[in-house]
Scaffold this active site. Structure first.
Site, PDB file in Angstrom:
ATOM      1  CG  ASP A   1      17.280  31.623   8.531  1.00 58.22           C
ATOM      2  OD1 ASP A   1      16.152  31.649   9.065  1.00 58.22           O
ATOM      3  OD2 ASP A   1      17.833  30.571   8.148  1.00 58.22           O
TER       4      ASP A   1
ATOM      5  CE1 TYR B   1      14.058  35.638  15.465  1.00 57.36           C
ATOM      6  CE2 TYR B   1      16.419  35.160  15.547  1.00 57.36           C
ATOM      7  CZ  TYR B   1      15.177  35.222  16.170  1.00 57.36           C
ATOM      8  OH  TYR B   1      15.068  34.881  17.497  1.00 57.36           O
TER       9      TYR B   1
ATOM     10  CB  SER C   1       5.728   7.420  36.140  1.00 57.91           C
ATOM     11  OG  SER C   1       5.361   6.590  37.227  1.00 57.91           O
TER      12      SER C   1
ATOM     13  CD  GLU D   1      -1.896  14.520  25.059  1.00 61.48           C
ATOM     14  OE1 GLU D   1      -2.673  15.431  25.357  1.00 61.48           O
ATOM     15  OE2 GLU D   1      -0.941  14.169  25.780  1.00 61.48           O
TER      16      GLU D   1
ATOM     17  CE  LYS E   1       5.647   6.620  27.232  1.00 62.02           C
ATOM     18  NZ  LYS E   1       7.103   6.765  27.074  1.00 62.02           N
TER      19      LYS E   1
ATOM     20  CG  ASP F   1      12.264   7.868  23.334  1.00 60.49           C
ATOM     21  OD1 ASP F   1      12.223   7.873  24.585  1.00 60.49           O
ATOM     22  OD2 ASP F   1      13.019   7.127  22.684  1.00 60.49           O
TER      23      ASP F   1
ATOM     24  NE  ARG G   1       7.726  11.673  36.568  1.00 63.74           N
ATOM     25  CZ  ARG G   1       8.100  10.745  37.455  1.00 63.74           C
ATOM     26  NH1 ARG G   1       9.379  10.482  37.621  1.00 63.74           N
ATOM     27  NH2 ARG G   1       7.217  10.081  38.155  1.00 63.74           N
TER      28      ARG G   1
ATOM     29  CD  GLU H   1       8.750  13.518  27.419  1.00 69.69           C
ATOM     30  OE1 GLU H   1       9.562  12.586  27.488  1.00 69.69           O
ATOM     31  OE2 GLU H   1       7.893  13.770  28.295  1.00 69.69           O
TER      32      GLU H   1
ATOM     33  CE1 TYR I   1       2.857  15.864  30.185  1.00 71.34           C
ATOM     34  CE2 TYR I   1       4.407  15.630  28.368  1.00 71.34           C
ATOM     35  CZ  TYR I   1       4.106  15.489  29.700  1.00 71.34           C
ATOM     36  OH  TYR I   1       5.041  14.963  30.575  1.00 71.34           O
TER      37      TYR I   1
ATOM     38  CE  LYS J   1       7.280   2.719  26.308  1.00 67.62           C
ATOM     39  NZ  LYS J   1       8.044   2.345  27.504  1.00 67.62           N
TER      40      LYS J   1
ATOM     41  CB  CYS K   1      46.272 -10.750  16.799  1.00 69.12           C
ATOM     42  SG  CYS K   1      45.846  -8.991  16.630  1.00 69.12           S
TER      43      CYS K   1
ATOM     44  CB  CYS L   1      50.149  -8.021  15.648  1.00 67.45           C
ATOM     45  SG  CYS L   1      49.518  -8.913  17.096  1.00 67.45           S
TER      46      CYS L   1
ATOM     47  CB  CYS M   1      45.837  -9.572  20.694  1.00 70.50           C
ATOM     48  SG  CYS M   1      47.516  -9.223  20.107  1.00 70.50           S
TER      49      CYS M   1
ATOM     50  CB  CYS N   1      48.830  -5.646  19.073  1.00 67.38           C
ATOM     51  SG  CYS N   1      47.426  -5.773  17.945  1.00 67.38           S
TER      52      CYS N   1
END
Length: 670
Positions: free
Chosen positions: A34, A37, A83, A114, A116, A118, A137, A171, A223, A312, A406, A409, A424, A429
């Site tokens: 790092d 870089y 979709s 593949e 899916k 999320d 999209r 995605e 994809y 799904k 409550c 209180c 309450c 309170c």
């Protein structure tokens, strides 16, 4: 260094940094530290500062823009982003396969399986190998231009390995580790947590300031190809993904090409068991016909391709014991019961608490202390008690009685007319006071960074803060002795408190926590009156004359500002130097607006692809419309997204105009 030497060194640095980016973020095989870089990046930026005319769009230094956008422009996709239809069982997959075989006349079909992801569907366009645009999209035909935010994703190359023009689909997502890091930070600040990685990814990519998106380590997988110029797309999906990999694009390696639906089901079974081993969330498997010519033959419906389907995964459930019910007191005094459970692992996390909503929910479910219950993580995120397993009762279970006093209180709890929650109603309170301060400093209200729930609770416990105005009396002497409060953090906190004094009035109004006045109502009042004292002086009839202010809100505002303690709080806030006027743009009167929504009563239902219903409602209101939650004879228009249900049916029965999302987006554009 002369100009020619600088040009040569810049080209060398860009090539090196792009290669290191690719090895680290795409191949997961870094070859430099790092520190090395960072050294190369510093050298690049210093050279570009000396020769600003040599800065190119594909330079690694150009990933994060410095200026927030005023809004997102609309973008037309080169081809529709459809979709997918859903499958929820192996029978659904077998039916899908049977339809494909029947339509094609083939005995067996090659499929690509593949994961899916999320996340958020995106489209990226390259021209002559250079990234020129990225978009959401949207409705499949039109999305939003989020180029600046997508550039912050380091696994997405700014220049391809070949000078090719194409549009690719993929995605974007937030890795689990990054999601946890962000939510930990939000929890420390007392901010609302992201519900799931998908919401976090979508929220990050829809930030108008790309610097905020860059703070979150988003990732992506590509994809598919939407368009390609000057070259034929390979004959199979498998080969097209291999081509994307050669171009330097990140493609998910956990894909397979299989022959027949049985192998598809084996792949689904494997990932159903191993999904938690991944560093990102998946909610299913996408199955696509591999042969692109066969795809053309099969075609599409209006919304979905006939050659692909998404399996799904079901929500994960577990059985555990409900040991106790804890009671929480909110800032409005509402009493919320929470189930205390024996630990149970769901979707890779340990669940020990689940919301029980209110007393009626406990009664309807028949919940007893000691019951075995089924717990589900809705959307793999929010724990909920689904069912009581009465057949497993031993006789040792105990009825639960909601408290009559409550827990904070000891005041008597009451159930107000037409409300399901116990409440309450003691204005003194301590729980309500503490929660009220937490609300006052929250992001949606005064947005005081560093004043999270833990810090506010500590200030309250030490007696340093008893109301919002006390925050503006805090000094270093008050804060330095507190836990985890070093000199720098105290300086930052005091600076944030000071900066909050400049907020526009709607933030103060929302922060006061007036019942029935949400952030939207606060903005409506602020725009109309322009000054907090004018709102305080208005009677109920005057308030009800304001568009979108009903009797309940008006009465609550009058009652609140009639309270001497609230008046004293306002006096102290003004004395502390808070701005009490509206600073935003003043909306035209509805009668002067020339928009499709001006003066119209609008209801939104279903799921919108381009934006949330909340954002859609806000845009309708900005254009003079009134958004309500239910359909009636007075409704002028119903905006219907995906999975619109009873509201759509009622609108059709009443003859209310129904507008689908594509038309709605066109109307917003004027």
């Amino acid at each position: 260094m002369d100009r020619q030497q600088a040009e040569e060194r810049l080209a060398q640095l860009k090539d090196e940094l792009n290669e290191h980016n690719h090895r680290y973020h795409v191949m997961d095989a870094p070859t430099v530290s790092d520190a090395e870089y960072d050294r190369l990046m510093r050298e690049l930026k210093e050279l570009e500062a000396q020769f600003p005319d040599m800065v190119t769009p594909d330079s690694p230094s150009q990933r994060v823009g410095g200026v927030p956008l005023p809004f997102f422009e609309k973008v037309e996709h080169s081809s529709l982003m459809l979709s997918l239809g859903n499958a929820f069982s192996f029978e659904n997959l077998q039916d899908f396969d049977q339809r494909i075989r029947k339509a094609s006349g083939r005995e067996s079909i090659d499929y690509v399986c593949e994961l899916k992801i999320d996340g958020l569907a995106i489209s990226v366009r390259y021209e002559d190998g250079l990234m020129v645009r990225g978009a959401t999209r949207g409705d499949g035909q039109t999305g939003e231009n989020i180029t600046s935010n997508l550039k912050t994703i380091r696994s997405l190359p700014l220049r391809l390995t070949e000078p090719i023009t194409l549009e690719v689909r993929g995605e974007a997502f937030l890795p689990k580790r990054e999601f946890e890091r962000i939510n930990e930070g939000k929890a420390e600040k007392g901010e609302a947590l992201f519900a799931n990685p998908r919401n976090a990814a979508a929220g990050s990519l829809r930030q108008l300031d790309p610097r905020l998106a860059a703070e979150r380590a988003l990732d992506l997988f590509l994809y598919g190809i939407g368009e390609i110029e000057g070259r034929e797309i390979p004959e199979t999906h498998t080969k097209s993904l291999e081509m994307l990999t050669r171009l330097g694009l990140k493609v998910n390696p956990d894909r397979v090409t299989v022959k027949g639906i049985d192998d598809v089901m084996d792949y689904v079974d494997y990932w159903r068991e191993h999904r938690l081993d991944l560093g990102y969330e998946i909610d299913g498997i996408v199955i696509k016909v591999d042969d692109l010519a066969l795809r053309e033959q099969l075609g599409t419906t209006a919304k979905s391709p006939r050659w692909a389907i998404a399996y799904k995964f079901p929500a994960e459930e577990g059985v555990t014991i409900l040991r106790d019910i804890a009671i929480n007191v909110g800032r409005t005094g509402a009493i919320t019961p929470t189930a205390i459970l024996d630990p149970v692992t769901l979707a890779g996390t340990t669940v020990q608490r689940a919301s029980l909503h209110n007393e009626d929910f406990i009664r309807e479910k028949g919940i007893k202390l000691g019951d075995s219950v089924i717990v589900r993580k809705a959307g793999d995120i929010i724990p909920e008690v689904v069912e009581v397993l009465e057949q497993q009762r031993t006789g040792d279970e105990r009825e639960y009685e909601m408290p009559t006093e409550c827990p904070e209180c000891d005041s008597e709890l009451v159930r107000l007319a037409e409300e399901v929650a116990l409440r309450c109603i003691n204005p003194q309170c301590p729980a309500q006071t503490r929660e009220g301060i937490i609300h006052f400093v929250s992001r949606g209200a005064m947005n005081i960074e560093g004043l999270g729930e833990k810090v506010v609770s500590q200030l309250f416990r030490e007696g340093l803060v008893r109301g919002p105005a006390d925050l503006y009396d805090l000094t270093e002497e008050h804060l330095l002795p507190l836990e985890r409060m070093g000199k720098k953090s105290v300086e930052n906190l005091l600076a944030a408190i000071e900066a909050s004094k400049e907020n526009s009035i709607e933030r103060v109004l929302f922060g006061l926590g007036i019942r029935f006045v949400g952030s939207k109502g606060a903005l409506v009042l602020a725009r109309h009156f322009g000054d907090l004292y004018k709102i305080m002086e208005a009677d109920q009839a005057t308030l009800e004359e304001v568009n979108e202010v009903g009797p309940k809100m008006a009465e609550s505002v009058v009652t609140t500002f009639d309270n001497p303690e609230v008046k004293e709080t306002i006096r102290r806030l003004e004395e502390a130097g808070l701005n009490l006027t509206y600073k935003g743009p003043v909306a035209k009167p509805v009668e002067e607006m020339d928009t499709p929504f001006a003066g119209k009563t609008v209801v939104l239902t279903g799921t919108l692809e381009a934006m949330s219903r909340k954002d859609a409602g806000a845009q309708v209101e900005d254009l003079g419309g009134k958004v309500t939650g239910s359909v009636s004879a007075n409704t002028d228009m119903l905006i219907a997204g995906e999975k619109a249900g009873s509201k759509l049916k009622k609108a059709q029965e009443l003859g209310v105009r129904v507008v689908e999302e594509a038309e709605f987006l066109t109307m917003l554009e004027g």
